[in-house]
Design a protein around this motif. Structure first.
Motif: not given
Length: 94
Positions: A10-35
């Motif tokens: 959805g939105g302008p980033m629809d279909g893209r795949v980005l590398p996201v840093l994982l937290g200490m639990t091995g999960h990505p952050p709950k929200t991802y903000r792109i300026p």
């Protein structure tokens, strides 16, 4: 640090795949903000994506992975603090 290729829906980033840093639990952050910078030099627009499960396993119902879904309201997953019944109401919608 560990990262994981995470798809966006959805939105302008629809279909893209980005590398996201994982937290200490091995999960990505709950929200991802792109300026996104404004071409006229004004304040940047911030795109907000929420983390949602990519799928579930058949037998145990465990989460198979994560993806990000576009949040057009831009408020994210919440205020960050627990909402207790005795807490004051949130007046940020004014």
């Amino acid at each position: 640090m560990k990262s994981q290729d995470t798809p966006f829906e959805g939105g302008p980033m629809d279909g893209r795949v980005l590398p996201v840093l994982l937290g200490m639990t091995g999960h990505p952050p709950k929200t991802y903000r792109i300026p996104v910078p404004d071409p006229a030099g004004g304040r940047p627009t911030v795109l907000v994506y929420r983390r949602v499960p990519r799928g579930h396993s058949k037998r145990l119902g465990l989460t198979q992975g994560w993806k990000y879904a576009y949040d057009p309201t831009g408020k994210g997953a919440g205020g960050g603090s627990p909402k207790w019944p005795w807490s004051k109401p949130d007046h940020t919608d004014e």
